[in-house]
Design an enzyme around this catalytic site. Structure first.
Site, PDB file in Angstrom:
ATOM      1  N   HIS A  24       9.030  -7.832  -9.459  1.00  0.00           N
ATOM      2  CA  HIS A  24       9.007  -9.073 -10.225  1.00  0.00           C
ATOM      3  C   HIS A  24      10.110 -10.034  -9.797  1.00  0.00           C
ATOM      4  O   HIS A  24       9.908 -11.234  -9.704  1.00  0.00           O
ATOM      5  CB  HIS A  24       9.135  -8.752 -11.713  1.00  0.00           C
ATOM      6  CG  HIS A  24       7.946  -8.001 -12.216  1.00  0.00           C
ATOM      7  ND1 HIS A  24       7.924  -7.327 -13.410  1.00  0.00           N
ATOM      8  CD2 HIS A  24       6.736  -7.813 -11.666  1.00  0.00           C
ATOM      9  CE1 HIS A  24       6.740  -6.780 -13.557  1.00  0.00           C
ATOM     10  NE2 HIS A  24       6.010  -7.056 -12.516  1.00  0.00           N
TER      11      HIS A  24
ATOM     12  N   GLU B 293     -13.203  -8.577   9.134  1.00  0.00           N
ATOM     13  CA  GLU B 293     -12.026  -7.741   9.386  1.00  0.00           C
ATOM     14  C   GLU B 293     -12.402  -6.298   9.691  1.00  0.00           C
ATOM     15  O   GLU B 293     -11.540  -5.474   9.972  1.00  0.00           O
ATOM     16  CB  GLU B 293     -11.028  -7.821   8.219  1.00  0.00           C
ATOM     17  CG  GLU B 293     -11.623  -7.659   6.856  1.00  0.00           C
ATOM     18  CD  GLU B 293     -10.663  -8.025   5.724  1.00  0.00           C
ATOM     19  OE1 GLU B 293      -9.450  -8.086   5.955  1.00  0.00           O
ATOM     20  OE2 GLU B 293     -11.147  -8.222   4.602  1.00  0.00           O
TER      21      GLU B 293
ATOM     22  N   ASP C 210      -6.333  -7.104   9.533  1.00  0.00           N
ATOM     23  CA  ASP C 210      -7.103  -5.874   9.403  1.00  0.00           C
ATOM     24  C   ASP C 210      -8.007  -5.649  10.610  1.00  0.00           C
ATOM     25  O   ASP C 210      -8.195  -4.519  11.046  1.00  0.00           O
ATOM     26  CB  ASP C 210      -7.933  -5.899   8.111  1.00  0.00           C
ATOM     27  CG  ASP C 210      -7.108  -5.430   6.921  1.00  0.00           C
ATOM     28  OD1 ASP C 210      -6.378  -4.432   7.082  1.00  0.00           O
ATOM     29  OD2 ASP C 210      -7.164  -6.063   5.852  1.00  0.00           O
TER      30      ASP C 210
ATOM     31  N   CYS D 161      -7.584 -16.505   9.668  1.00  0.00           N
ATOM     32  CA  CYS D 161      -6.617 -16.632   8.576  1.00  0.00           C
ATOM     33  C   CYS D 161      -5.603 -15.485   8.570  1.00  0.00           C
ATOM     34  O   CYS D 161      -4.812 -15.360   7.649  1.00  0.00           O
ATOM     35  CB  CYS D 161      -7.315 -16.724   7.228  1.00  0.00           C
ATOM     36  SG  CYS D 161      -8.250 -15.258   6.820  1.00  0.00           S
TER      37      CYS D 161
HETATM   38  C1  PEP Z   1      -6.273 -10.017   7.203  1.00  0.00           C
HETATM   39  O1  PEP Z   1      -6.630  -8.858   7.042  1.00  0.00           O
HETATM   40  O2  PEP Z   1      -6.120 -10.538   8.320  1.00  0.00           O
HETATM   41  C2  PEP Z   1      -5.992 -10.899   6.064  1.00  0.00           C
HETATM   42  C3  PEP Z   1      -5.707 -12.166   6.232  1.00  0.00           C
HETATM   43  O3  PEP Z   1      -6.011 -10.355   4.824  1.00  0.00           O
HETATM   44  P1  PEP Z   1      -4.851  -9.464   4.204  1.00  0.00           P
HETATM   45  O4  PEP Z   1      -3.653  -9.647   5.073  1.00  0.00           O
HETATM   46  O5  PEP Z   1      -4.668  -9.969   2.819  1.00  0.00           O
HETATM   47  O6  PEP Z   1      -5.419  -8.082   4.251  1.00  0.00           O
HETATM   48 MG    MG Z   2      -7.372  -8.021   5.205  1.00  0.00          MG
END
Ligand code: PEP
Ligand code: MG
Length: 757
Positions: free
Chosen positions: A371, A613, A637, A684
């Site tokens: 937190h 992913e 991922d 992303c």
């Molecule tokens: C990813 O897996 O690239 C992603 C952007 O999601 P996270 O990092 O939240 O798993």
């Molecule tokens: Mg991910």
């Protein structure tokens, strides 16, 4: 309180021990008297006190009943023998047949072979084991809970004696190299990025308890309750005045609210009352419960329990301040630039400091999702955690640097180092200002190719960055983050309120809502551990949502209602099979139908997409691309599964590189297929936020990138300095080379062509 229920036996013992402590004679002779008193009072043949020495060794300091020759001779390591076990586990042990215990070790010099039963308790000081007190009997005695409790209470007094530095030097009490005054570089984990320079303010409050033994237990009970009520009032004031709770609310409020609930936890107060009943003063009782809880829960690997423990510690400190009349942090007394140093702290404690002076926070413990870290990030304060034993390596007022970039803390840096960091910080501020100037300029390459840059967001606070960075929107809103900071699973109205705020703050710019992605490393504290062997590949994200559709349906319902006619973008994570996307979309359709039947306002457009992913999905693009409105590559991922390398394991996470001909070729094929199908595709994952990686991604044709807000400026600057044609040509020319990484080549290319990476 019924006076009869206030037991007198432990009180009498405590009073006698206290008198000896305050009396004449050397520390050793007083300790010897105390062991004798304890043995007599508890009717045991042996009472021994072991004191922790440097190097995690427990030395027999005093004994009544064992051979005097063993004193200052017998030594046990932590974990060695029963005494070592009590210390290592920081928990009492009572055995009627001690010698049958597998950890029993026999030390001939002590002559303890004739004693069969043993009861021992850790001597705790500020949550740290500083010794062990143990009693033994010849018979196979069953020690009662009351007897254990009594010995624990006496151990508190012993802790004060050890900490007083008369038995061993203060140096030895410190779990450190003990060498003060030389500059130190300490490593840790960055919980909130940034660079802070200032003077250390040790948060660890040291309380001078004074009287441990109550003269009038009933009066102590009254004092305890009064202090408790006053503390709750004070807490409410802090929470209502917090810069984060003023006005708009958000997850920080939930964090603070959860903290308020902990404060009212009845079990905590009850345990403190029991300690008062056994004869301690109110403050000593609070300290005792605090110490025991810390010792018990401190080693827990359960993040929920650990977080609760830190909140409780914060509360314990607050209560002690009330009881001892110590003024809380005097804001005017703080240095201009404060780096707070604490073992850990609760969110309310952090907010008590004047946040305009806070330049950094250093914690011995904590986690990125604790937190206090969440609140610190919202206040834009750099935080380093897991900095081992930092509290004992620095004093109040000493200079200290928190360098999140390199995951290091510099203690007492030399003048030259300080100067260098001041310059770095100034340069960083200048760069920040430069990036801010880019805010309204397009992310366009020198040859006119425009790239859409969005931010990744998790907390409501992040949405302010759309404006400050000039982002096109939010390419990835990790909806699980608000779930992770709450005390319980949010219901539909709570989610709806949050999503309304999210859409309001986005002010018409698109926000891609990724549906809840829990499991793996994203732990919901209130769900408990799933105990999976491979959590990243386990029951997580869409897998949970399709097995427990109510979770997803509630989230989608909240989102549809929050939209109030506005467009929404919904992205499903961890889709591995097209059928999973169909099933998720069906749930979405059901919620849209439901809302329509209710007469609610439906979103103007609902765009549905997937997070790519799982590699299997990349091999099903034909079918997938006919169904989706957009695709976003989750490169974090995707790389982990493509190369079978754990993204969080430092031994392997850097073994393979996204900047390899294979990985880039793979991403290019995905991009090309999406392009042919006319489906917008973005990246992303973390790669999109690193200028060099972003350069390569633009080179293989990506035109949409989403990244953490601080990365947007640097990536935009890079794009504005590159020629798409030149980069594309170069990247394609190296795609055939069989290499694990072409990073050095890309770097050299960027350097030769003046690309700002
Ligand atoms: C990813 O897996 O690239 C992603 C952007 O999601 P996270 O990092 O939240 O798993
Ligand atoms: Mg991910």
């Amino acid at each position: 309180m019924n006076p009869a229920s206030i037991s007198t036996a432990p009180r009498r013992l405590l009073a006698r021990v206290r008198d000896v402590m305050a009396g004449e004679g050397s520390a050793q002779s007083r300790l010897d008297k105390i062991t004798a008193i304890i043995a007599a009072d508890l009717v045991t043949e042996v009472c021994s006190v072991y004191v922790r020495r440097a190097g995690d060794v427990l030395e027999l300091f005093s004994t009544q009943g064992l051979s005097p020759k063993a004193v200052h001779v017998t030594r046990l390591r932590f974990g060695e023998g029963l005494i070592g076990e009590i210390a290592a586990r920081a928990a009492p042990l009572a055995l009627s047949d001690a010698q049958a215990h597998p950890n029993f070790v026999f030390r001939p010099e002590t002559g303890e072979d004739e004693f069969h039963s043993l009861m021992g308790v850790p001597v705790l000081r500020a949550g740290r084991v500083v010794g062990v007190a143990a009693v033994q009997n010849k018979t196979e005695r069953q020690y009662t809970d009351e007897e254990i409790e009594t010995l624990q209470t006496v151990a508190m007094v012993l802790a004060e004696m050890v900490a007083g530095g008369e038995l061993i030097s203060r140096h030895e009490l410190m779990p450190t190299d003990g060498i003060a005054l030389k500059p130190l570089r300490l490593e840790g984990t960055c919980f909130s990025i940034g660079l802070g320079i200032g003077q250390a303010v040790l948060h660890e409050p040291s309380f001078d308890i004074g009287d441990l033994v109550a003269e009038d237990p009933e009066q102590e009970m009254v004092r305890l309750h009064e202090a408790f009520t006053a503390m709750l009032g004070q807490l409410d004031t802090i929470l209502s005045q917090s810069p984060l709770t003023a006005g708009e609310g958000g997850e920080h409020e939930d964090v603070l609210e959860a903290f308020r609930m902990v404060a009212e936890d009845a079990g905590w107060l009850r345990r403190t009352e029991e300690a008062v009943t056994s004869g301690l003063t109110a403050e000593a009782a609070v300290l005792k419960v605090k110490n025991e809880m810390r010792a018990r829960l401190g080693a827990s690997s359960d993040p929920y329990l650990r977080e609760r423990m830190h909140d409780m510690e914060d509360l314990g400190n607050r209560l002690l301040k009330q009881l001892l009349g110590t003024i809380t942090v005097d804001k005017d007394d703080l240095p201009e630039h404060v780096i707070l140093v604490a073992r850990n702290m609760g969110p309310a404690e952090l907010l008590e400091y004047d946040h305009t002076r806070l330049r950094g926070l250093v914690l011995e413990e904590g986690s990125a999702t604790s937190h206090v870290a969440i609140v610190a990030r919202a206040l834009d304060i750099p935080v380093m955690g897991h900095v081992r034993e930092v509290l004992s390596k620095i004093d109040n007022g000493e200079s200290i640097i928190v360098d999140g970039q390199h995951s290091q803390v510099l203690v007492r840096p030399g003048e030259d180092v300080q100067q260098a960091f001041h310059e770095t910080r100034k340069a960083l501020e200048q760069i920040k200002a430069q990036y801010a100037q880019l805010k309204d300029l397009p992310a366009k390459t020198l040859d006119g190719i425009e790239v859409s840059l969005s931010i990744n967001a998790g907390l409501l606070f992040d949405f302010d960055q759309i404006e400050t960075t000039g982002a096109n929107g939010v390419g990835l809103y990790r909806t699980e983050v608000p779930f992770m900071v709450r005390a319980e699973f949010p219901d539909v109205p709570a989610q709806r309120t949050l999503y309304e705020k999210v859409l309001d703050r986005a002010n018409g710019k698109p926000v891609v809502f990724r549906t809840i992605d829990v499991g793996g490393d994203k732990v919901l504290p209130y769900w408990g551990e799933l105990d999976e062997e491979n959590p990243a590949m386990g029951w997580r994200a869409i897998r949970i949502c399709l097995d427990r559709p109510a979770i997803l349906r509630q989230q989608l319902r909240a989102l549809i209602q929050a939209a109030q006619g506005r467009d929404i973008h919904v992205m499903f994570p961890m889709i591995a099979e097209v059928e999973e996307f169909d099933a998720a979309k069906k749930l979405l359709q059901r919620e849209l139908d439901r809302e329509k039947e209710r007469g609610g306002i439906l979103p103007e457009h609902v765009y549905t997409g997937v997070m790519l992913e799982v590699p299997a999905l990349a091999l099903q693009l034909d079918k997938l691309l006919k169904r989706v409105d957009f695709v976003s590559v989750g490169s974090n991922d995707l790389m982990q599964f493509l190369y079978a390398t754990d993204r969080g394991n430092a031994h392997v996470s850097e073994r393979y590189d996204i900047l390899s001909p294979f990985a880039l070729g793979f991403l290019k094929s995905v991009r090309d297929r999406c392009d042919q199908a006319n489906v917008p595709v973005s990246v992303c994952g973390a790669a999109a936020g690193n200028p060099l990686e972003a350069m390569a991604l633009v080179g293989i044709g990506f035109r949409r990138l989403s990244m953490p807000p601080p990365a947007l400026g640097p990536v935009k600057e890079m794009i504005r300095s590159m020629s798409e044609r030149q980069v594309a040509q170069f990247v394609h020319s190296v795609l055939e080379i069989p290499r694990v990484s072409i990073r050095p080549r890309l770097k050299a290319f960027a350097k030769d062509h003046g690309i700002k990476i």
